[in-house]
Design a protein around this motif. Structure first.
Motif, PDB file in Angstrom:
ATOM      1  N   GLU A   1       0.825  -1.199   0.000  1.00 17.57           N
ATOM      2  CA  GLU A   1       0.000   0.000   0.000  1.00 17.57           C
ATOM      3  C   GLU A   1       0.866   1.259   0.000  1.00 17.57           C
ATOM      4  O   GLU A   1       1.805   1.382   0.781  1.00 17.57           O
ATOM      5  N   PRO A   2       0.557   2.227  -0.869  1.00 16.45           N
ATOM      6  CA  PRO A   2       1.295   3.488  -0.857  1.00 16.45           C
ATOM      7  C   PRO A   2       0.861   4.359   0.310  1.00 16.45           C
ATOM      8  O   PRO A   2      -0.217   4.179   0.888  1.00 16.45           O
TER       9      PRO A   2
ATOM     10  N   VAL B   1       9.684  12.784  -9.553  1.00 12.61           N
ATOM     11  CA  VAL B   1       9.849  11.460  -8.961  1.00 12.61           C
ATOM     12  C   VAL B   1      11.162  11.447  -8.183  1.00 12.61           C
ATOM     13  O   VAL B   1      12.192  11.900  -8.678  1.00 12.61           O
ATOM     14  N   TYR B   2      11.111  10.935  -6.970  1.00 13.34           N
ATOM     15  CA  TYR B   2      12.266  10.903  -6.064  1.00 13.34           C
ATOM     16  C   TYR B   2      12.488   9.458  -5.637  1.00 13.34           C
ATOM     17  O   TYR B   2      11.587   8.806  -5.105  1.00 13.34           O
TER      18      TYR B   2
ATOM     19  N   VAL C   1       1.400  13.987  -2.357  1.00 10.69           N
ATOM     20  CA  VAL C   1       2.601  13.197  -2.615  1.00 10.69           C
ATOM     21  C   VAL C   1       2.282  11.736  -2.308  1.00 10.69           C
ATOM     22  O   VAL C   1       1.738  11.425  -1.243  1.00 10.69           O
ATOM     23  N   VAL C   2       2.592  10.854  -3.250  1.00 12.68           N
ATOM     24  CA  VAL C   2       2.384   9.421  -3.075  1.00 12.68           C
ATOM     25  C   VAL C   2       3.733   8.754  -2.881  1.00 12.68           C
ATOM     26  O   VAL C   2       4.657   8.958  -3.672  1.00 12.68           O
TER      27      VAL C   2
ATOM     28  N   THR D   1       6.346  10.376  -5.595  1.00 11.64           N
ATOM     29  CA  THR D   1       5.985  11.105  -6.801  1.00 11.64           C
ATOM     30  C   THR D   1       4.838  12.053  -6.522  1.00 11.64           C
ATOM     31  O   THR D   1       4.044  11.839  -5.600  1.00 11.64           O
ATOM     32  N   GLY D   2       4.769  13.114  -7.313  1.00  8.22           N
ATOM     33  CA  GLY D   2       3.687  14.076  -7.183  1.00  8.22           C
ATOM     34  C   GLY D   2       3.861  15.188  -8.193  1.00  8.22           C
ATOM     35  O   GLY D   2       4.925  15.341  -8.810  1.00  8.22           O
ATOM     36  N   ALA D   3       2.801  15.964  -8.375  1.00  7.58           N
ATOM     37  CA  ALA D   3       2.841  17.109  -9.295  1.00  7.58           C
ATOM     38  C   ALA D   3       3.389  18.327  -8.561  1.00  7.58           C
ATOM     39  O   ALA D   3       2.793  19.405  -8.552  1.00  7.58           O
ATOM     40  N   VAL D   4       4.548  18.137  -7.940  1.00  8.08           N
ATOM     41  CA  VAL D   4       5.191  19.142  -7.101  1.00  8.08           C
ATOM     42  C   VAL D   4       6.687  19.146  -7.381  1.00  8.08           C
ATOM     43  O   VAL D   4       7.219  18.203  -7.966  1.00  8.08           O
TER      44      VAL D   4
END
Length: 360
Positions: free
Chosen positions: A285-286, A337-338, A296-297, A347-350
């Motif tokens: 699970e994320p 993405v990190y 942020v996921v 990951t996220g749109a940040v």
């Protein structure tokens, strides 16, 4: 796990940049207003009526995400499989044919140079075919599976309907929604709604969703990056004909000599627990932090430590990413993405800095 297994984790969220952002963007807040033109809420609500639609069409997907250019012959040029396919989807325009007969019969054909990838769903049976690899996968889905969130494999691209489904699944106050405007897509009259983040921390500038005025079918999705005018990601129909496709299109038999893999996901509980085949890591699970456009996921390590890195995959990942505090990262115009040194993927749109902060 080899470093090549990290590549889809870096690339896949970017391939579907619109879909990554979409769960954060729906806001059908207003009641319908009087008059002949619909409200934004009416337009978004009309998408549900298109789930039983029957149609055939041609899709075009373009991505201009500002990824670092990979020098020829310096890693990645001879990589095979998901990583090289995904890189191609990020750096060039692509067209695909799609055939849909309701929610449980679909065929998607992605044609690339001298190769074709197919995803064919007929009820609970899903086949994927890669002509370059001469490899087929047969997946049996759980009973009652519907839509596109069934765990079935995909051909690496997305459709306007997939993005729209994700958008309408969530309602948040973090988005400004425009009044609909009339546009035409693939010869069909559509209502276009523009979604604009209220957050100043997201990489996404706007998302424009065009929906068929008659059927509610999403026809085009365009995503722009913050501060930019040209699309960073767009997927839409270039031609579209309504009506039931030929039944034979949803039957698939692997060619003689094909390498066939079978995955039975019919036991939904077993699938969710990661008890079948190679789904164990993906079943983890994320963790989700933040909200709205700043979400942020985080995917747990799940055995993706970098102890067995090798060869060309390592070189490719090093070119795509750059060293940052605690790992490596890539920031495109829409998604970051990190990859942490301890094996987690965020990951996220940040911006990357937001992912690094969330990982601590």
């Amino acid at each position: 796990m080899k470093k090549s297994a990290w590549l889809p984790a870096v690339i896949a969220p970017v391939v579907v940049a619109g879909a990554v952002a979409a769960p954060m963007i729906a806001n059908a807040a207003a009641d319908p207003v009087a008059g002949s033109d619909p409200s934004a809420a009416d337009v978004l609500a009309s998408v549900a009526a298109s789930r039983d639609a029957q149609y055939s069409g041609k899709l075009s997907q373009t991505s201009d995400l500002g990824l670092p250019e990979l020098p020829a012959g310096s890693g990645g040029s001879s990589l095979q499989g998901d990583a090289s396919d995904a890189l191609g989807l990020l750096t060039a325009s692509h067209t695909a044919r799609v055939y849909v007969d309701g929610p449980d019969k679909q065929r998607f054909q992605l044609t690339q140079q001298l190769a074709e990838q197919d995803v064919v769903r007929n009820g609970s049976d899903v086949w994927t075919w890669d002509s370059a690899e001469r490899a087929a996968v047969h997946v049996t889905l759980p009973d009652g599976s519907g839509g596109t969130s069934t765990g079935a494999p995909s051909a690496g691209t997305t459709t306007p309907a997939e993005v729209a489904d994700r958008a309408i699944a969530a309602v948040t106050p973090s988005t400004r929604v425009s009044d609909p405007t009339a546009v035409r897509v693939a010869g069909h009259a559509a209502w276009q709604v523009t979604l604009t983040p209220r957050s100043s921390d997201t990489l996404v500038g706007t998302v424009r969703l065009a929906v068929d005025q008659q059927t509610g079918l999403p026809l085009r999705v365009t995503v722009t990056a913050a501060g930019q005018d040209d699309p960073a990601f767009q997927v839409g129909f270039t031609s579209l004909d309504y009506g039931a496709p030929a039944a034979r299109l949803f039957d698939f038999t692997p060619p003689t000599g094909a390498d066939v893999t079978t995955k039975d996901l019919s036991d939904a509980d077993r699938h969710r627990s990661g008890g079948h085949g190679d789904t164990g890591d993906r079943g983890a699970e994320p963790t989700v932090t933040g909200s709205g456009w700043d979400t942020v996921v985080e995917l747990p390590a799940g055995g993706t430590a970098r102890s067995s890195e090798d060869g060309e995959a390592s070189a490719l990942l090093d070119q795509l990413t750059k060293p940052v505090d605690g790992g490596r990262a890539v920031q495109t115009s829409l998604v970051s993405v990190y990859l942490t040194d301890d094996g987690r993927v965020l990951t996220g749109a940040v911006p990357v800095s937001a992912l690094v902060a969330a990982a601590k």
